[in-house]
Motif scaffolding. Structure first.
Motif, PDB file in Angstrom:
ATOM      1  N   ARG A   8       0.838  -1.209   0.000  1.00 61.74           N
ATOM      2  CA  ARG A   8       0.000   0.000   0.000  1.00 61.74           C
ATOM      3  C   ARG A   8       0.873   1.259   0.000  1.00 61.74           C
ATOM      4  NH1 ARG A   8      -5.430  -0.150   1.111  1.00 61.74           N
ATOM      5  NH2 ARG A   8      -6.305  -2.192   1.660  1.00 61.74           N
ATOM      6  N   SER A   9       1.920   1.258   0.823  1.00 65.03           N
ATOM      7  CA  SER A   9       2.785   2.436   0.887  1.00 65.03           C
ATOM      8  C   SER A   9       3.560   2.607  -0.416  1.00 65.03           C
ATOM      9  CB  SER A   9       3.751   2.333   2.076  1.00 65.03           C
ATOM     10  OG  SER A   9       4.631   1.235   1.930  1.00 65.03           O
ATOM     11  N   ALA A  10       3.888   1.495  -1.076  1.00 73.25           N
ATOM     12  CA  ALA A  10       4.542   1.583  -2.382  1.00 73.25           C
ATOM     13  C   ALA A  10       3.595   2.185  -3.410  1.00 73.25           C
ATOM     14  CB  ALA A  10       5.010   0.201  -2.829  1.00 73.25           C
ATOM     15  N   ARG A  11       2.320   1.804  -3.358  1.00 78.06           N
ATOM     16  CA  ARG A  11       1.339   2.379  -4.276  1.00 78.06           C
ATOM     17  C   ARG A  11       1.191   3.886  -4.036  1.00 78.06           C
ATOM     18  NH1 ARG A  11       0.244   1.625  -8.810  1.00 78.06           N
ATOM     19  NH2 ARG A  11      -0.463  -0.503  -8.585  1.00 78.06           N
ATOM     20  N   GLU A  12       1.159   4.285  -2.775  1.00 79.45           N
ATOM     21  CA  GLU A  12       1.072   5.712  -2.468  1.00 79.45           C
ATOM     22  C   GLU A  12       2.297   6.453  -2.997  1.00 79.45           C
ATOM     23  OE1 GLU A  12       0.620   5.760   1.741  1.00 79.45           O
ATOM     24  OE2 GLU A  12      -1.426   4.932   1.703  1.00 79.45           O
ATOM     25  N   ALA A  13       3.478   5.851  -2.817  1.00 80.73           N
ATOM     26  CA  ALA A  13       4.703   6.468  -3.337  1.00 80.73           C
ATOM     27  C   ALA A  13       4.653   6.554  -4.855  1.00 80.73           C
ATOM     28  CB  ALA A  13       5.923   5.668  -2.886  1.00 80.73           C
ATOM     29  N   SER A  14       4.154   5.490  -5.491  1.00 81.85           N
ATOM     30  CA  SER A  14       4.034   5.469  -6.952  1.00 81.85           C
ATOM     31  C   SER A  14       3.143   6.596  -7.447  1.00 81.85           C
ATOM     32  CB  SER A  14       3.477   4.112  -7.403  1.00 81.85           C
ATOM     33  OG  SER A  14       3.111   4.140  -8.758  1.00 81.85           O
ATOM     34  N   ASN A  15       2.042   6.824  -6.757  1.00 81.63           N
ATOM     35  CA  ASN A  15       1.130   7.903  -7.154  1.00 81.63           C
ATOM     36  C   ASN A  15       1.806   9.268  -7.044  1.00 81.63           C
ATOM     37  OD1 ASN A  15      -0.876   6.017  -7.606  1.00 81.63           O
ATOM     38  ND2 ASN A  15      -1.825   6.286  -5.598  1.00 81.63           N
ATOM     39  N   ARG A 115      -0.105  10.015 -27.115  1.00 82.53           N
ATOM     40  CA  ARG A 115       0.385   8.829 -26.375  1.00 82.53           C
ATOM     41  C   ARG A 115       1.663   9.245 -25.646  1.00 82.53           C
ATOM     42  NH1 ARG A 115       1.052   4.142 -30.168  1.00 82.53           N
ATOM     43  NH2 ARG A 115       3.074   5.078 -30.652  1.00 82.53           N
ATOM     44  N   VAL A 116       1.650   9.116 -24.312  1.00 87.80           N
ATOM     45  CA  VAL A 116       2.715   9.680 -23.486  1.00 87.80           C
ATOM     46  C   VAL A 116       3.301   8.593 -22.579  1.00 87.80           C
ATOM     47  CG1 VAL A 116       3.283  11.484 -21.811  1.00 87.80           C
ATOM     48  CG2 VAL A 116       1.486  11.882 -23.518  1.00 87.80           C
ATOM     49  N   VAL A 117       4.623   8.538 -22.518  1.00 90.50           N
ATOM     50  CA  VAL A 117       5.320   7.554 -21.696  1.00 90.50           C
ATOM     51  C   VAL A 117       5.093   7.860 -20.214  1.00 90.50           C
ATOM     52  CG1 VAL A 117       7.573   6.588 -21.086  1.00 90.50           C
ATOM     53  CG2 VAL A 117       7.077   7.211 -23.468  1.00 90.50           C
ATOM     54  N   CYS A 118       4.809   6.814 -19.440  1.00 89.24           N
ATOM     55  CA  CYS A 118       4.575   6.969 -18.001  1.00 89.24           C
ATOM     56  C   CYS A 118       5.172   5.768 -17.265  1.00 89.24           C
ATOM     57  CB  CYS A 118       3.083   7.085 -17.711  1.00 89.24           C
ATOM     58  SG  CYS A 118       2.126   5.612 -18.126  1.00 89.24           S
ATOM     59  N   PRO A 119       5.329   5.842 -15.950  1.00 93.67           N
ATOM     60  CA  PRO A 119       5.863   4.703 -15.185  1.00 93.67           C
ATOM     61  C   PRO A 119       4.901   3.525 -15.175  1.00 93.67           C
ATOM     62  CG  PRO A 119       5.979   6.762 -13.925  1.00 93.67           C
ATOM     63  CD  PRO A 119       5.096   7.018 -15.102  1.00 93.67           C
ATOM     64  N   VAL A 120       5.439   2.331 -14.988  1.00 88.85           N
ATOM     65  CA  VAL A 120       4.602   1.145 -14.805  1.00 88.85           C
ATOM     66  C   VAL A 120       3.833   1.258 -13.499  1.00 88.85           C
ATOM     67  CG1 VAL A 120       4.656  -1.340 -14.346  1.00 88.85           C
ATOM     68  CG2 VAL A 120       5.991  -0.396 -16.233  1.00 88.85           C
ATOM     69  N   GLY A 121       4.522   1.679 -12.428  1.00 91.02           N
ATOM     70  CA  GLY A 121       3.840   1.855 -11.144  1.00 91.02           C
ATOM     71  C   GLY A 121       4.627   1.283  -9.990  1.00 91.02           C
ATOM     72  N   VAL A 122       4.233   0.101  -9.516  1.00 92.06           N
ATOM     73  CA  VAL A 122       4.913  -0.571  -8.404  1.00 92.06           C
ATOM     74  C   VAL A 122       5.568  -1.846  -8.936  1.00 92.06           C
ATOM     75  CG1 VAL A 122       4.655  -1.695  -6.162  1.00 92.06           C
ATOM     76  CG2 VAL A 122       3.328   0.360  -6.686  1.00 92.06           C
ATOM     77  N   GLY A 145      10.432   6.868 -12.342  1.00 94.18           N
ATOM     78  CA  GLY A 145       9.253   7.257 -11.579  1.00 94.18           C
ATOM     79  C   GLY A 145       8.445   6.111 -11.022  1.00 94.18           C
ATOM     80  N   ASN A 146       9.090   4.981 -10.776  1.00 95.86           N
ATOM     81  CA  ASN A 146       8.403   3.817 -10.213  1.00 95.86           C
ATOM     82  C   ASN A 146       8.767   3.624  -8.747  1.00 95.86           C
ATOM     83  OD1 ASN A 146       7.089   2.107 -12.545  1.00 95.86           O
ATOM     84  ND2 ASN A 146       9.042   2.832 -13.361  1.00 95.86           N
ATOM     85  N   ALA A 147       7.881   2.989  -8.011  1.00 97.35           N
ATOM     86  CA  ALA A 147       8.196   2.527  -6.661  1.00 97.35           C
ATOM     87  C   ALA A 147       8.679   1.087  -6.754  1.00 97.35           C
ATOM     88  CB  ALA A 147       6.968   2.620  -5.759  1.00 97.35           C
ATOM     89  N   ALA A 148       9.667   0.728  -5.930  1.00 91.11           N
ATOM     90  CA  ALA A 148      10.251  -0.614  -5.992  1.00 91.11           C
ATOM     91  C   ALA A 148      10.190  -1.289  -4.636  1.00 91.11           C
ATOM     92  CB  ALA A 148      11.701  -0.537  -6.473  1.00 91.11           C
ATOM     93  N   ASP A 199      -2.240  -8.102  -6.510  1.00 90.70           N
ATOM     94  CA  ASP A 199      -2.226  -7.466  -7.828  1.00 90.70           C
ATOM     95  C   ASP A 199      -2.970  -6.128  -7.827  1.00 90.70           C
ATOM     96  OD1 ASP A 199      -4.435  -9.160  -7.333  1.00 90.70           O
ATOM     97  OD2 ASP A 199      -5.007  -9.118  -9.428  1.00 90.70           O
ATOM     98  N   ARG A 200      -3.663  -5.799  -6.750  1.00 95.48           N
ATOM     99  CA  ARG A 200      -4.278  -4.469  -6.639  1.00 95.48           C
ATOM    100  C   ARG A 200      -3.222  -3.391  -6.479  1.00 95.48           C
ATOM    101  NH1 ARG A 200      -7.397  -5.065  -1.360  1.00 95.48           N
ATOM    102  NH2 ARG A 200      -5.666  -6.516  -1.012  1.00 95.48           N
ATOM    103  N   PHE A 201      -2.073  -3.761  -5.899  1.00 94.80           N
ATOM    104  CA  PHE A 201      -1.047  -2.776  -5.583  1.00 94.80           C
ATOM    105  C   PHE A 201       0.238  -2.953  -6.394  1.00 94.80           C
ATOM    106  CE2 PHE A 201      -3.340  -3.567  -1.475  1.00 94.80           C
ATOM    107  CZ  PHE A 201      -4.082  -2.383  -1.485  1.00 94.80           C
ATOM    108  N   VAL A 202       0.559  -4.179  -6.759  1.00 93.56           N
ATOM    109  CA  VAL A 202       1.812  -4.466  -7.471  1.00 93.56           C
ATOM    110  C   VAL A 202       1.517  -4.625  -8.957  1.00 93.56           C
ATOM    111  CG1 VAL A 202       3.778  -6.037  -7.679  1.00 93.56           C
ATOM    112  CG2 VAL A 202       2.775  -5.580  -5.419  1.00 93.56           C
ATOM    113  N   ASP A 203       2.269  -3.903  -9.805  1.00 91.27           N
ATOM    114  CA  ASP A 203       1.981  -3.883 -11.241  1.00 91.27           C
ATOM    115  C   ASP A 203       2.827  -4.851 -12.053  1.00 91.27           C
ATOM    116  OD1 ASP A 203       0.005  -1.638 -11.387  1.00 91.27           O
ATOM    117  OD2 ASP A 203       1.669  -0.575 -10.441  1.00 91.27           O
ATOM    118  N   ILE A 204       4.053  -5.135 -11.603  1.00 89.09           N
ATOM    119  CA  ILE A 204       4.918  -6.033 -12.358  1.00 89.09           C
ATOM    120  C   ILE A 204       5.879  -6.720 -11.396  1.00 89.09           C
ATOM    121  CG2 ILE A 204       6.719  -4.303 -12.863  1.00 89.09           C
ATOM    122  CD1 ILE A 204       6.898  -5.559 -15.697  1.00 89.09           C
TER     123      ILE A 204
END
Length: 456
Positions: A8-15, A115-122, A145-148, A199-204
């Motif tokens: 959850r904290s990684a998702r918040e950081a990703s945002n 079409r714009v490049v963006c981070p994957v997320g978490v 710009g990703n959280a790891a 998988d709600r919080f982790v993208d890859i």
């Protein structure tokens, strides 16, 4: 924190990272290098403690020698640690990919699509040994710009902890707004099992390690997995192979770092050059201490040339398609270029394969038909590496046929989103009939005016 709290904290950081600018990222990366340099002695001391403990595990037969070799972070004369620091600089110098526009199109007057490049997320990264992965992934994640969330092997736990502490301290003290939980580390297998369900919080998920580790991850989650399970790379000596090039590339591909996933494991030889090229190559490999698992025709050629060495043994079917990660190589003589290609496509792992030939036509045929992330002509398979490709560092090597393939750097941690700017239009306004519009679909030039709209 629990695994879910970490996610959850990684998702918040990703945002939060979605709106962090290039200057802020650069400030954090420079601070990471500074802190790593300041803590060099204690990091290397922790690494030595890990290596001492691991050596006992090797002697007891509980840890492989190849895994042990990947544990060292110092290198001869400190070269490996210096390369690690250089890698931070290299990542910092790479153009920030976030906000780059890859497509601009006018759908109608006042209706523009980008079409714009963006981070994957978490990103959840799971790895064995190789503690430098902590720094490589953290820097690439920050730049993109990703959280790891990182999980290293227990054999490097002291080194991993020191590196992670240094990175987190650097983030907190970089003098710029940056989410503190952008890089986190977890310690236990139970945490990984739980994270693989989130998988709600982790993208890859990016696994880096043994065949068994990667396959376990692939079979244990719904989250997309970027990686490869095997590194079964082949080099083919074609009918026109130059003997000097063959010796230099094959010996390097096998002996430069045998434990690496890009080391050549199989040597295929055109029957026309068994005596003229293969025998000298084999002699060079034997001089380097390589154990040769040779088929009948290859052994016959060595015997006819008077080469008798206990390091030469008969190959079995299991040798072709086996990742040795050691000073071993399987050798098979084939009747043609197509036979070599068929062998690679049947037994390889779609990682990296090379042809040694003076025929451009044959090289291109090989490179088009071999199904691998990397296909090389007159070059060692050891070049399959993000650092050597100029990526600064790599998140891993992917044999997937998805958004990232081969050594994956920043682009492996990016995706894209579509921005649509309108003036109140509705989809029902378009079509065939009275009061309906036709789409324009005019490409918009990707000039500085367009690019500046999305730069951070």
């Amino acid at each position: 924190m629990t695994a879910e709290q970490v996610a959850r904290s990684a998702r918040e950081a990703s945002n939060m990272l979605q709106t962090v600018g290039s200057a802020q990222k650069s400030a954090v990366l420079r601070r990471i290098k500074q802190v790593l340099s300041e803590r060099r002695d204690q990091i290397i001391a922790a690494n030595q403690a890990d290596k001492d403990a691991a050596q006992k595990e090797v002697e007891a037969g509980r840890l492989s020698a190849s895994l042990f070799k990947r544990l060292d972070i110092e290198g001869t004369g400190g070269e490996k640690f210096s390369t690690l620091l250089q890698g931070v600089d290299d990542v910092d110098r790479i153009t920030d990919p976030i906000g780059q526009v890859t497509l601009a199109r006018q759908l109608d007057d006042g209706l523009d699509l980008f079409r714009v490049v963006c981070p994957v997320g978490v990103c959840l990264v799971i790895f064995e040994a190789r503690p430098e992965v902590v720094v490589n992934i953290a820097c690439l994640a920050i730049k993109s710009g990703n959280a790891a969330i990182l999980k290293g092997g227990k054999e490097a736990q002291r080194t991993n902890r020191e590196l992670a502490d240094a990175i987190q301290h650097a983030i907190r003290t970089a003098g710029t707004e940056f989410p503190e939980n952008a890089v986190q580390m977890v310690q236990t297998r139970d945490e990984i099992s739980e994270l693989l369900e989130l998988d709600r919080f982790v993208d890859i998920v990016i696994p880096r390690g043994s065949n068994s580790l990667v396959r376990h991850i692939q079979n244990s989650t719904r989250i997309p997995v970027l990686g490869h399970a095997d590194g079964i790379c082949s080099t083919f000596l074609d009918a026109s192979a130059d003997v000097t090039k063959a010796i230099h590339t094959v010996v390097d591909a096998k002996t430069h770092y045998p434990a690496a996933c890009n080391a050549t494991e199989t040597l295929l030889v055109h029957e026309a050059v068994v005596s003229s090229v293969f025998v000298p190559v084999a002699q060079a490999l034997l001089s380097a201490g390589v154990r040769i698992h040779a088929d009948e025709r290859a052994r016959a050629a060595l015997s006819a040339a008077g080469v008798s060495d206990p390091l030469v043994t008969p190959a079995t079917d299991a040798d072709f398609g086996h990742e040795y990660t050691d000073l071993d190589i399987a050798v098979r003589v084939v009747d043609s270029l197509d036979a070599a290609i068929d062998h690679i496509n049947a037994h390889g792992s779609k990682h990296t394969d090379a042809i040694i030939t003076e025929s451009r036509e044959n090289a291109l045929w090989f490179m088009r038909r071999v199904d691998a992330a990397g296909v090389y002509w007159n070059a060692s398979t050891r070049f399959a590496d993000g650092f050597r490709y100029g990526f600064g560092a790599e998140i891993g090597v992917s044999t997937n046929k998805t958004h990232a393939r081969g050594p994956a750097g920043l682009e492996g941690l990016t995706i894209y989103k579509y921005y649509l700017f309108g003036r109140g239009q509705a989809a029902g306004d378009f079509g065939i009939g009275p009061d309906k519009h036709a789409f324009l679909h005019n490409d918009i030039p990707l000039d500085d005016t367009v690019r500046s709209q999305f730069a951070l």
